[in-house]
Design an enzyme around this catalytic site. Structure first.
Site, PDB file in Angstrom:
ATOM      1  N   GLY A 111     -33.609 -13.011  11.862  1.00 40.51           N
ATOM      2  CA  GLY A 111     -32.469 -12.227  11.374  1.00 40.51           C
ATOM      3  C   GLY A 111     -32.490 -11.995   9.956  1.00 40.51           C
ATOM      4  O   GLY A 111     -31.305 -11.801   9.251  1.00 40.51           O
ATOM      5  N   SER A 112     -33.292 -11.913   8.978  1.00 43.81           N
ATOM      6  CA  SER A 112     -33.627 -11.627   7.695  1.00 43.81           C
ATOM      7  C   SER A 112     -32.991 -10.192   7.648  1.00 43.81           C
ATOM      8  O   SER A 112     -32.023  -9.971   6.638  1.00 43.81           O
ATOM      9  CB  SER A 112     -34.842 -11.755   6.981  1.00 43.81           C
ATOM     10  OG  SER A 112     -35.456 -10.641   7.238  1.00 43.81           O
ATOM     11  N   MET A 143     -36.381  -7.382  20.171  1.00 40.06           N
ATOM     12  CA  MET A 143     -37.623  -7.356  20.865  1.00 40.06           C
ATOM     13  C   MET A 143     -37.649  -7.251  22.350  1.00 40.06           C
ATOM     14  O   MET A 143     -38.599  -7.385  23.032  1.00 40.06           O
ATOM     15  CB  MET A 143     -38.516  -8.537  20.431  1.00 40.06           C
ATOM     16  CG  MET A 143     -38.755  -8.811  19.000  1.00 40.06           C
ATOM     17  SD  MET A 143     -39.205  -7.345  17.867  1.00 40.06           S
ATOM     18  CE  MET A 143     -40.830  -7.431  18.030  1.00 40.06           C
ATOM     19  N   ARG A 144     -36.832  -6.286  22.678  1.00 40.58           N
ATOM     20  CA  ARG A 144     -36.742  -5.837  24.202  1.00 40.58           C
ATOM     21  C   ARG A 144     -36.540  -4.351  24.174  1.00 40.58           C
ATOM     22  O   ARG A 144     -36.156  -3.765  23.466  1.00 40.58           O
ATOM     23  CB  ARG A 144     -35.454  -6.370  25.009  1.00 40.58           C
ATOM     24  CG  ARG A 144     -35.451  -7.976  25.030  1.00 40.58           C
ATOM     25  CD  ARG A 144     -34.225  -8.424  25.957  1.00 40.58           C
ATOM     26  NE  ARG A 144     -34.499  -7.913  27.283  1.00 40.58           N
ATOM     27  CZ  ARG A 144     -35.434  -8.406  28.217  1.00 40.58           C
ATOM     28  NH1 ARG A 144     -36.336  -9.420  27.911  1.00 40.58           N
ATOM     29  NH2 ARG A 144     -35.523  -7.844  29.299  1.00 40.58           N
ATOM     30  N   ILE A 145     -37.189  -3.801  25.384  1.00 38.76           N
ATOM     31  CA  ILE A 145     -37.138  -2.346  25.413  1.00 38.76           C
ATOM     32  C   ILE A 145     -36.013  -2.108  26.550  1.00 38.76           C
ATOM     33  O   ILE A 145     -35.888  -2.583  27.501  1.00 38.76           O
ATOM     34  CB  ILE A 145     -38.394  -1.802  25.946  1.00 38.76           C
ATOM     35  CG1 ILE A 145     -39.757  -2.221  25.284  1.00 38.76           C
ATOM     36  CG2 ILE A 145     -38.520  -0.460  26.108  1.00 38.76           C
ATOM     37  CD1 ILE A 145     -40.019  -1.817  24.104  1.00 38.76           C
ATOM     38  N   ASN A 199     -32.888   1.804  15.264  1.00 42.17           N
ATOM     39  CA  ASN A 199     -34.072   1.014  15.244  1.00 42.17           C
ATOM     40  C   ASN A 199     -34.708   0.903  13.966  1.00 42.17           C
ATOM     41  O   ASN A 199     -34.861   1.937  13.583  1.00 42.17           O
ATOM     42  CB  ASN A 199     -34.978   0.918  16.443  1.00 42.17           C
ATOM     43  CG  ASN A 199     -36.120  -0.077  16.634  1.00 42.17           C
ATOM     44  OD1 ASN A 199     -35.380  -1.389  16.435  1.00 42.17           O
ATOM     45  ND2 ASN A 199     -37.185   0.001  16.876  1.00 42.17           N
ATOM     46  N   HIS A 202     -38.616  -0.114  12.563  1.00 39.36           N
ATOM     47  CA  HIS A 202     -39.772  -0.640  13.229  1.00 39.36           C
ATOM     48  C   HIS A 202     -40.948  -0.848  12.019  1.00 39.36           C
ATOM     49  O   HIS A 202     -40.672   0.118  10.900  1.00 39.36           O
ATOM     50  CB  HIS A 202     -40.131   0.488  14.003  1.00 39.36           C
ATOM     51  CG  HIS A 202     -41.859  -0.069  14.523  1.00 39.36           C
ATOM     52  ND1 HIS A 202     -41.615  -0.751  15.681  1.00 39.36           N
ATOM     53  CD2 HIS A 202     -42.830   0.350  14.364  1.00 39.36           C
ATOM     54  CE1 HIS A 202     -43.048  -1.011  15.673  1.00 39.36           C
ATOM     55  NE2 HIS A 202     -43.720  -0.358  15.108  1.00 39.36           N
ATOM     56  N   GLU A 261     -35.895   7.309  25.373  1.00 37.00           N
ATOM     57  CA  GLU A 261     -36.371   6.592  26.309  1.00 37.00           C
ATOM     58  C   GLU A 261     -38.020   5.904  26.351  1.00 37.00           C
ATOM     59  O   GLU A 261     -38.173   5.313  27.081  1.00 37.00           O
ATOM     60  CB  GLU A 261     -36.263   7.518  27.839  1.00 37.00           C
ATOM     61  CG  GLU A 261     -35.065   7.701  28.140  1.00 37.00           C
ATOM     62  CD  GLU A 261     -34.343   8.996  27.286  1.00 37.00           C
ATOM     63  OE1 GLU A 261     -35.088   9.385  26.120  1.00 37.00           O
ATOM     64  OE2 GLU A 261     -33.094   9.146  27.646  1.00 37.00           O
TER      65      GLU A 261
HETATM   66  C1  GAR Z   1     -38.385  -6.866  11.281  1.00 39.87           C
HETATM   67  O1  GAR Z   1     -39.747  -6.555  10.330  1.00 39.87           O
HETATM   68  C2  GAR Z   1     -38.165  -5.581  12.145  1.00 39.87           C
HETATM   69  O2  GAR Z   1     -38.838  -4.240  11.718  1.00 39.87           O
HETATM   70  C3  GAR Z   1     -39.265  -6.098  13.344  1.00 39.87           C
HETATM   71  O3  GAR Z   1     -38.917  -7.192  13.470  1.00 39.87           O
HETATM   72  C4  GAR Z   1     -38.580  -7.775  12.315  1.00 39.87           C
HETATM   73  C5  GAR Z   1     -37.463  -8.864  12.198  1.00 39.87           C
HETATM   74  O4  GAR Z   1     -37.420  -9.744  11.307  1.00 39.87           O
HETATM   75  N1  GAR Z   1     -38.926  -5.158  14.490  1.00 39.87           N
HETATM   76  C6  GAR Z   1     -39.885  -4.894  15.412  1.00 39.87           C
HETATM   77  O5  GAR Z   1     -41.068  -5.184  15.214  1.00 39.87           O
HETATM   78  C7  GAR Z   1     -39.508  -4.105  16.512  1.00 39.87           C
HETATM   79  N2  GAR Z   1     -40.552  -3.487  17.422  1.00 39.87           N
HETATM   80  P1  GAR Z   1     -36.177 -10.547  10.876  1.00 39.87           P
HETATM   81  O6  GAR Z   1     -35.676 -11.049  12.077  1.00 39.87           O
HETATM   82  O7  GAR Z   1     -36.434 -11.337   9.986  1.00 39.87           O
HETATM   83  O8  GAR Z   1     -34.888  -9.331  10.476  1.00 39.87           O
END
Ligand code: GAR
Length: 210
Positions: free
Chosen positions: A27-28, A108-110, A125, A127, A160
């Protein structure tokens, strides 16, 4: 492209749009958003929700005195019905907290079409690639394997499909010769931490239309 999307209402510092931030990991990005919201903004986080009970992201929420809960997959439910049952639990928490905009930050869930339809236009979101390139769970690995010289991050509304909804903003970064997955991920995250708050400001102040 704009079919079925209902964007959030226009918020203000006095009446901010109520966000839930959904995480699966450290969660940064969530921590950066909570720091940004320490100054009154047109959006405010009222709920942090993770798909596990023990992830670091929940601690960031609790430190900021935001309700922070883990909603794990209901393993007692048969596999075929588990995803929908989980989404119904998540949706119930969102509704109980009067959430108006769902912000995925490393979640990380769809989501199923049922959940997407319920929140379409109010489900956003981030990405870590320049979509439509490198969707999915291994964006950095895929970008390095493809040998691209530029990558980046994308904020988009969720539809979707997988990482295929309308793009709201992108930011580019150069891939350096010595980059590995971890180094690239860290640099992209730094950009994400400024891009996401900027896009949420625009989205919650009526500056985005489809
Ligand atoms: C982030 O880089 C985000 O873009 C990515 O996960 C990381 C979460 O980092 N998301 C995905 O890959 C979604 N498909 P964090 O937990 O340090 O914020």
């Amino acid at each position: 492209m704009s079919e079925g999307y209902v964007l959030p209402r226009t918020g203000s510092a006095n009446d901010p749009v109520r966000l839930a931030i959904l995480v699966s990991g450290g969660g940064s990005g969530l921590a950066a958003l909570l720091r940004y919201q320490q100054t009154p903004r047109c959006h405010r986080t009222v709920l942090v929700l993770a798909d596990k009970v023990d992830v670091g992201g929940l601690l960031h929420g609790r430190e900021a005195s935001v309700k922070s809960i883990g909603v794990p997959l209901p393993m007692e439910i048969e596999k075929d019905d588990r995803r929908e049952a989980h989404e119904r639990l998540v949706n119930a928490e969102l509704e109980a907290a009067d959430v108006e905009l769902v912000v995925l930050s490393g979640y990380m869930r769809i989501f199923s079409p049922w959940f997407v339809k319920r929140w379409k236009g109010r489900l956003v979101n981030i990405h870590p690639s320049l979509l439509p390139d490198f969707p999915g769970a291994h964006a950095h690995r895929d970008a390095l394997a493809a040998g691209v010289s530029v990558t980046g991050c994308t904020v988009h509304l969720v539809n979707e499909g997988v990482d295929s909804g309308p793009i709201l903003a992108q930011r580019e970064i150069e891939v350096l010769s010595g980059d590995n997955e971890e180094a690239l991920q860290e640099r992209v995250k730094m950009m994400e931490h400024t891009l996401y708050p900027e896009v949420l400001d625009r989205l919650c102040s009526g500056q985005i239309s489809l």
